[in-house]
Design a protein around this motif. Structure first.
Motif, PDB file in Angstrom:
ATOM      1  N   PHE A  63       0.951  -1.558   0.101  1.00  9.21           N
ATOM      2  CA  PHE A  63       0.508   0.030  -0.226  1.00  9.21           C
ATOM      3  C   PHE A  63       1.010   1.191   0.233  1.00  9.21           C
ATOM      4  O   PHE A  63       0.676   2.423  -0.800  1.00  9.21           O
ATOM      5  CB  PHE A  63      -0.876   0.278   0.923  1.00  9.21           C
ATOM      6  N   ALA A  64       1.771   1.127   0.520  1.00  9.78           N
ATOM      7  CA  ALA A  64       2.906   2.660   0.106  1.00  9.78           C
ATOM      8  C   ALA A  64       3.301   2.316  -0.920  1.00  9.78           C
ATOM      9  O   ALA A  64       3.092   4.211  -1.635  1.00  9.78           O
ATOM     10  CB  ALA A  64       4.565   1.535   1.450  1.00  9.78           C
ATOM     11  N   GLU A  67       0.272   4.278  -2.777  1.00  9.40           N
ATOM     12  CA  GLU A  67      -0.001   5.290  -2.442  1.00  9.40           C
ATOM     13  C   GLU A  67       1.210   6.250  -3.419  1.00  9.40           C
ATOM     14  O   GLU A  67       0.373   7.524  -4.194  1.00  9.40           O
ATOM     15  CB  GLU A  67       0.266   5.540  -0.982  1.00  9.40           C
ATOM     16  N   LEU A  71      -2.319   6.764  -5.740  1.00  7.10           N
ATOM     17  CA  LEU A  71      -3.829   7.236  -5.147  1.00  7.10           C
ATOM     18  C   LEU A  71      -2.991   8.690  -4.674  1.00  7.10           C
ATOM     19  O   LEU A  71      -3.827   9.724  -5.058  1.00  7.10           O
ATOM     20  CB  LEU A  71      -3.201   6.820  -3.969  1.00  7.10           C
ATOM     21  N   ALA A  72      -2.214   8.700  -4.509  1.00  5.32           N
ATOM     22  CA  ALA A  72      -1.777  10.239  -3.869  1.00  5.32           C
ATOM     23  C   ALA A  72      -1.657  11.292  -5.410  1.00  5.32           C
ATOM     24  O   ALA A  72      -1.670  12.338  -5.254  1.00  5.32           O
ATOM     25  CB  ALA A  72       0.449  10.194  -3.487  1.00  5.32           C
ATOM     26  N   ARG A  75      -5.533  12.331  -5.967  1.00  2.00           N
ATOM     27  CA  ARG A  75      -5.986  12.419  -5.402  1.00  2.00           C
ATOM     28  C   ARG A  75      -5.538  14.059  -5.971  1.00  2.00           C
ATOM     29  O   ARG A  75      -6.387  15.549  -5.083  1.00  2.00           O
ATOM     30  CB  ARG A  75      -5.651  12.434  -3.654  1.00  2.00           C
ATOM     31  N   LEU A  99     -10.988   2.035  -3.167  1.00  4.59           N
ATOM     32  CA  LEU A  99      -9.844   2.674  -2.880  1.00  4.59           C
ATOM     33  C   LEU A  99      -9.772   3.965  -4.260  1.00  4.59           C
ATOM     34  O   LEU A  99      -9.306   5.018  -4.067  1.00  4.59           O
ATOM     35  CB  LEU A  99      -8.520   1.845  -3.272  1.00  4.59           C
ATOM     36  N   ALA A 103     -10.015   7.890  -3.387  1.00  8.55           N
ATOM     37  CA  ALA A 103      -9.001   8.604  -4.241  1.00  8.55           C
ATOM     38  C   ALA A 103      -9.645  10.214  -5.684  1.00  8.55           C
ATOM     39  O   ALA A 103      -9.260  11.392  -5.028  1.00  8.55           O
ATOM     40  CB  ALA A 103      -7.711   8.064  -5.365  1.00  8.55           C
ATOM     41  N   ARG A 180      -6.903   0.951   5.056  1.00 12.59           N
ATOM     42  CA  ARG A 180      -5.534   0.960   4.430  1.00 12.59           C
ATOM     43  C   ARG A 180      -6.239   2.824   3.420  1.00 12.59           C
ATOM     44  O   ARG A 180      -5.467   3.457   3.402  1.00 12.59           O
ATOM     45  CB  ARG A 180      -5.553   0.362   3.194  1.00 12.59           C
ATOM     46  N   SER A 181      -7.770   3.165   3.971  1.00 14.24           N
ATOM     47  CA  SER A 181      -8.063   4.872   3.384  1.00 14.24           C
ATOM     48  C   SER A 181      -8.193   5.957   4.346  1.00 14.24           C
ATOM     49  O   SER A 181      -8.063   6.392   4.014  1.00 14.24           O
ATOM     50  CB  SER A 181      -9.257   4.706   2.207  1.00 14.24           C
TER      51      SER A 181
END
Length: 399
Positions: A63-64, A67, A71-72, A75, A99, A103, A180-181
């Motif tokens: 997940f890191a 992200e 995902l980052a 966003r 997820l 996002a 995880r969100s």
């Protein structure tokens, strides 16, 4: 927790439920996601098991990477390109993919996800047989493999993954994605929709055309209470004709919509009802080219913003090339994340369709950011290339 209680948790797992020990949905979600449950939870003792600790390390790393890689960036893209958000977002053909719903549309307060995949039961980890935790967690990892690696579920894999193992259905996956969100689950209720679209408690629903679903109430860092619905339903025109799903969605419209990796179903004549609903009830539609064909949009009511480049459909979906899409994406603006079947950043396409017509549902009129008005230099042509995911996790075979 006293030593005796710890031993009881490890050796007599089913006894907790029998004696009335409660495990909250939020603690269950955190445990499945490889995150520590609350200190008072019966599941806390089970986090000492090597299988859970390995699972936690595995998900922390996966997940890191997700992200940072996607995902980052999504966003940030949404913050720069979306205006006038609606409280509802629709995500058809989603599977349990909360997820990306979160996002892209993190400011929504009601999420409606829908697909064929079954809801499944609320996970009760305390009823798993002794030694069953490791196998259950491994099953969750396998079920999430493709979406964490490639941004989408592989349909053939999902059909077997979500019906196998001790934690079946979409609900365990939704739990993991919510945890995880950074969400806190407050309540989980099985629900049904009758033919008229009325939402019923599952136990009270009767009839042959009921749509099975689940309602999850949760909060995020801002403390705002939000609702996630997932419905297991046939989205073909023949399917929605005999269900109340679209009638229920109409009560929440207008909203924002997301379509990705949708198997080009909305290009088919048997999905006109869902396609028409989305065009009539969306303020914005974010999609890749597997969503609604560009020719189905009324150009007088929509404004289009293209991001990335259009390399055409992957080989698995021949005959879905869109010349209008290709023309639009010749001026596609840069994108720094991959999405959909073309999950590599240099060949991804993402379309933002913004409804402008004031005669739409609710008088939708969505402003577009001035940032989007500056044309971007088109990417140089590249030969379309696609590698079918074959069970690999960032280059390593699944365990």
């Amino acid at each position: 927790m006293k030593i005796a209680a710890v031993l009881a948790a490890l050796l007599l797992m089913p006894a907790f439920s029998a004696r009335g020990e409660s495990v909250s949905a939020n603690d269950t979600a955190r445990f499945l996601a490889g995150m520590p449950p609350s200190a008072e939870s019966p599941l806390t003792a089970l986090t000492r098991e090597p299988a859970w600790q390995r699972h936690a390390r595995f998900f922390d790393g996966a997940f890191a990477q997700l992200e940072a890689r996607q995902l980052a960036k999504i966003r940030s893209w949404a913050a720069a390109n979306l205006a006038a958000p609606r409280p509802t977002m629709f995500y058809m053909f989603s599977g349990p993919d909360f997820l990306y719903a979160d996002a892209f549309y993190s400011r929504a307060t009601t999420y409606v996800l829908s697909a064929l995949e079954p809801v499944g039961a609320v996970p009760d980890l305390m009823r798993l047989p002794r030694g069953g935790i490791g196998g259950a967690l491994h099953h969750v990892e396998r079920a999430l493999g493709s979406i964490l690696s490639f941004s989408f579920f592989i349909t053939e894999h999902m059909k077997s993954d979500l019906r196998a193992g001790q934690l079946g259905g979409t609900l365990p996956i939704l739990y993991v994605f919510l945890a995880r969100s950074g969400k806190t689950i407050r309540d989980v209720v099985p629900v049904t929709l009758d033919e008229q679209g009325a939402l019923l408690a599952q136990a009270t629903g009767t009839g042959k055309n009921l749509t099975q679903g689940v309602r999850i109430t949760f909060t995020g860092d801002d403390g705002v209470e939000r609702t996630l619905y997932y419905f297991s339903t046939d989205l073909s025109s023949s399917g929605v004709k005999h269900s109340g799903f679209l009638k229920f969605c109409e009560t929440l419209a207008p909203g924002n919509s997301l379509l990705k990796s949708a198997s080009y179903l909305l290009h088919s004549g048997n999905f006109t009802s869902v396609r028409t609903f989305l065009l009539n009830n969306s303020a914005t539609i974010i999609q890749d080219d597997s969503g609604i064909p560009l020719g189905n949009f009324d150009a007088s009511k929509w404004r289009f913003f293209a991001f990335g480049r259009y390399a055409g459909p992957i080989e698995k979906f021949p005959g879905r090339y869109q010349s209008k899409y290709a023309e639009l994406f010749r001026q596609g603006k840069p994108i720094d994340f991959g999405i959909g079947y073309r999950w590599r950043t240099h060949e991804t396409n993402l379309l933002l369709a913004v409804r402008l017509s004031p005669d739409g549902p609710g008088g939708i009129e969505t402003a577009a950011s001035g940032e989007r008005d500056r044309p971007a230099r088109p990417h140089p042509p590249r030969r379309p290339h696609y590698v079918e995911p074959r069970g690999y996790w960032f280059g390593w075979p699944f365990r």
